[in-house]
Scaffold this active site. Structure first.
Site, PDB file in Angstrom:
ATOM      1  N   SER A 144       1.078  -1.179  -0.117  1.00 56.09           N
ATOM      2  CA  SER A 144      -0.110   0.062  -0.066  1.00 56.09           C
ATOM      3  C   SER A 144       0.953   1.097  -0.084  1.00 56.09           C
ATOM      4  O   SER A 144       1.735   1.279   0.915  1.00 56.09           O
ATOM      5  CB  SER A 144      -0.958  -0.105   1.184  1.00 56.09           C
ATOM      6  N   LYS A 170      -1.088  -1.122  -4.292  1.00 60.65           N
ATOM      7  CA  LYS A 170      -2.459  -0.202  -4.046  1.00 60.65           C
ATOM      8  C   LYS A 170      -1.906   1.241  -3.875  1.00 60.65           C
ATOM      9  O   LYS A 170      -0.871   1.568  -3.251  1.00 60.65           O
ATOM     10  CB  LYS A 170      -2.863  -0.592  -2.646  1.00 60.65           C
ATOM     11  N   LYS A 172      -2.864   5.062  -3.069  1.00 57.78           N
ATOM     12  CA  LYS A 172      -3.850   5.999  -2.114  1.00 57.78           C
ATOM     13  C   LYS A 172      -4.083   7.107  -2.958  1.00 57.78           C
ATOM     14  O   LYS A 172      -3.113   7.765  -3.566  1.00 57.78           O
ATOM     15  CB  LYS A 172      -2.896   6.464  -0.736  1.00 57.78           C
ATOM     16  N   ASP A 198      -7.041   3.114  -3.207  1.00 54.86           N
ATOM     17  CA  ASP A 198      -7.723   3.252  -2.121  1.00 54.86           C
ATOM     18  C   ASP A 198      -7.958   4.437  -1.769  1.00 54.86           C
ATOM     19  O   ASP A 198      -6.810   5.534  -1.432  1.00 54.86           O
ATOM     20  CB  ASP A 198      -7.009   2.745  -0.934  1.00 54.86           C
ATOM     21  N   GLU A 223     -11.011   0.960  -3.589  1.00 56.98           N
ATOM     22  CA  GLU A 223     -11.310   0.783  -2.464  1.00 56.98           C
ATOM     23  C   GLU A 223     -11.745   2.045  -1.443  1.00 56.98           C
ATOM     24  O   GLU A 223     -11.340   3.043  -1.647  1.00 56.98           O
ATOM     25  CB  GLU A 223      -9.884   0.312  -1.379  1.00 56.98           C
ATOM     26  N   ASP A 248     -13.976  -1.132   2.525  1.00 58.96           N
ATOM     27  CA  ASP A 248     -12.824  -1.328   3.968  1.00 58.96           C
ATOM     28  C   ASP A 248     -13.748  -0.738   4.963  1.00 58.96           C
ATOM     29  O   ASP A 248     -14.427  -1.402   5.734  1.00 58.96           O
ATOM     30  CB  ASP A 248     -11.603  -0.691   3.680  1.00 58.96           C
ATOM     31  N   LYS A 272     -10.165  -6.468   7.992  1.00 54.23           N
ATOM     32  CA  LYS A 272      -9.179  -6.050   8.806  1.00 54.23           C
ATOM     33  C   LYS A 272      -9.762  -6.520  10.178  1.00 54.23           C
ATOM     34  O   LYS A 272     -10.714  -5.837  10.547  1.00 54.23           O
ATOM     35  CB  LYS A 272      -8.711  -4.745   9.164  1.00 54.23           C
ATOM     36  N   GLY A 300      -4.240  -3.866   6.181  1.00 57.42           N
ATOM     37  CA  GLY A 300      -3.342  -3.946   7.193  1.00 57.42           C
ATOM     38  C   GLY A 300      -3.473  -2.433   7.723  1.00 57.42           C
ATOM     39  O   GLY A 300      -4.135  -1.560   7.146  1.00 57.42           O
TER      40      GLY A 300
HETATM   41  O1  OSB Z   1      -7.281   2.252   4.508  1.00 56.82           O
HETATM   42  O2  OSB Z   1      -6.054   0.331   4.178  1.00 56.82           O
HETATM   43  C1  OSB Z   1      -6.144   1.214   4.842  1.00 56.82           C
HETATM   44  C2  OSB Z   1      -3.041   2.201   6.698  1.00 56.82           C
HETATM   45  C3  OSB Z   1      -3.578   2.836   7.770  1.00 56.82           C
HETATM   46  C4  OSB Z   1      -5.190   3.256   7.984  1.00 56.82           C
HETATM   47  C5  OSB Z   1      -5.768   2.689   6.480  1.00 56.82           C
HETATM   48  C6  OSB Z   1      -5.290   1.841   5.814  1.00 56.82           C
HETATM   49  C7  OSB Z   1      -4.049   1.687   5.902  1.00 56.82           C
HETATM   50  C8  OSB Z   1      -3.076   1.139   4.731  1.00 56.82           C
HETATM   51  C9  OSB Z   1      -1.659   0.172   5.154  1.00 56.82           C
HETATM   52  O3  OSB Z   1      -3.461   0.857   3.740  1.00 56.82           O
HETATM   53  C10 OSB Z   1      -1.755  -1.007   4.889  1.00 56.82           C
HETATM   54  C11 OSB Z   1      -0.545  -1.731   5.281  1.00 56.82           C
HETATM   55  O4  OSB Z   1      -0.354  -2.056   6.652  1.00 56.82           O
HETATM   56  O5  OSB Z   1       0.364  -1.873   4.619  1.00 56.82           O
HETATM   57 MG    MG Z   2      -8.336   0.984   3.173  1.00 60.32          MG
END
Ligand code: OSB
Ligand code: MG
Length: 385
Positions: A144, A170, A172, A198, A223, A248, A272, A300
């Site tokens: 991510s 992924k 952001k 995401d 996402e 999510d 999660k 995660g």
């Molecule tokens: O939206 O998936 C998410 C990290 C913190 C809060 C929200 C998200 C995330 C990640 C990180 O996308 C995923 C990771 O732990 O590598």
């Molecule tokens: Mg997410």
């Protein structure tokens, strides 16, 4: 999940906060994290068997309402008193004990509930992954990538990730950093890399035209584009998009997964365990999605190697058919708090099946060095002392 396990006698929960700087700040549409404040728990039963667990609440209430500080309070004031010193029929009895007349605080509940599953695994001499019903011995791994200042900076990281073997990349996104960024990455990595985006609830339905432009980049999914509790507007957006929506934040329990499927709010679920209140709830969502043919994968929350162990165990269940956000330790930290550190081999993370419990050893000396706050709940001098 087996429900014929011996009863559980939880005697003690030790809480600590550690500080762990990320190698690189991680920015999502609602905030940035530079240094994790991580809540670790050590659960002990009446015979002195102990396990480490992690609460995945963040520093700020920008992803969900919980933070490390609210979780610390919830565990101390309400979660621990419901389980400490009681005889629980087994780990499957923990979630119901925490659900009755106790709204919210899923991450606080999950930390203890998941710890109880690990305690049962440790005590019974089985790997946590197998106790949960996991069947895989390795999980495909995704990365991510946080928001970057320029498309070029994101392209550089995406190319490095794909060269490192990640099975899914992924990105952001947020308004103002979306079509141009995703398009630049798709051009750079070519058509064969599994890409997704995401938005962490950064958009509204008024942005539907903009989001539909992402259809040009053959994303495996988009996402959580809309509100963190929304299902109805996501359904309207899904009707406008070719790209599958993955939820999510909106999926907080198995009922919300059923609603998503009934309404057509999305076609994929990111599970999660912290977000949904623990393993029993995660497995229930997994089963609902499996029965409906909806793929799931394990998300995660920038966990330390302790929390990662729980995610990897969950992701070994058969219907986790898509790569998880289960990056190796070195993607996050100069040094993790577990041995061995989590690694990736050809885009796969191995499920530790060679030892009971969570499958990694916690480096207690290192954790002592990183600890800034602690508390001890339950008997000050447990029976085994
Ligand atoms: O939206 O998936 C998410 C990290 C913190 C809060 C929200 C998200 C995330 C990640 C990180 O996308 C995923 C990771 O732990 O590598
Ligand atoms: Mg997410």
């Amino acid at each position: 999940m087996p429900d014929t396990l011996a009863p559980l006698h939880l005697a003690q929960i030790a809480l600590r906060e550690i500080r762990l700087p990320l190698r690189e700040p991680f920015r999502i549409s609602s905030g940035v994290c530079t240094e994790r404040r991580i809540l670790l728990l050590e659960l002990r039963d009446a015979d002195g068997v102990g396990v480490w667990a992690e609460c995945v609440a963040g520093e700020q209430p920008n992803y969900s309402a919980e933070t490390i500080d609210t979780a610390w309070h919830a565990i101390t004031a309400w979660v621990a008193p419901r389980v400490l010193g009681r005889t629980l029929a087994g780990p499957a009895a923990v979630a119901p004990a925490l659900a009755r007349d106790f709204r919210g605080h899923p991450m606080a509940k999950a930390a203890v509930e998941m710890g109880c599953w690990a305690l049962a695994a440790e005590r019974d001499g089985v790997p946590l992954a197998r106790l949960l019903g996991g069947t895989r011995d390795a999980i495909p791994t995704g990365i991510s990538l946080g928001l970057q200042a320029t498309p070029a900076a994101l392209v550089e990281r995406a190319l490095a990730a794909s060269a490192a073997g990640y099975r899914k990349v992924k990105l952001k996104i947020q308004p103002g950093a979306d079509v141009e960024y995703v398009g630049a990455v798709r051009d750079a990595v070519g058509p064969d890399v599994a890409l997704m985006a995401d938005a962490n609830s950064g958009y509204t339905l008024a942005d539907a035209d903009r989001l539909a432009e992402l259809d040009a980049f053959a994303l495996t999914m988009l996402e959580q584009p809309l509100g963190r509790e929304d299902l109805v507007q996501h359904a309207a957006l899904q009707r406008r998009l070719a790209t599958p929506i993955c939820l999510d934040e909106s999926i907080t329990d198995a009922d919300r997964a059923r609603d998503m499927i009934a309404l057509g709010s999305g076609r994929v679920v990111n599970i999660k365990p912290g977000r949904v209140g623990g393993f029993a709830s995660s497995v229930a969502i997994h089963d609902v999605c499996r029965d409906a043919g909806v793929p799931v994968w394990c998300g995660g929350m920038l966990e330390s190697g302790v929390g990662r162990a729980y995610n990897v165990a969950l992701a070994s269940l058969p219907h986790f058919t898509m790569p998880g956000d289960l990056s190796p330790s070195a993607r996050y930290w100069a040094r993790d708090v577990v041995a061995p550190e989590w690694t990736m081999d050809r885009g796969m993370v191995a499920v530790p099946l060679d030892r009971p419990g969570i499958g990694v050893t916690v480096d207690v000396d290192r954790i002592d060095d990183l600890t800034v706050r602690r508390d001890l709940l339950g008997a000050a001098r447990p029976a085994y002392a």
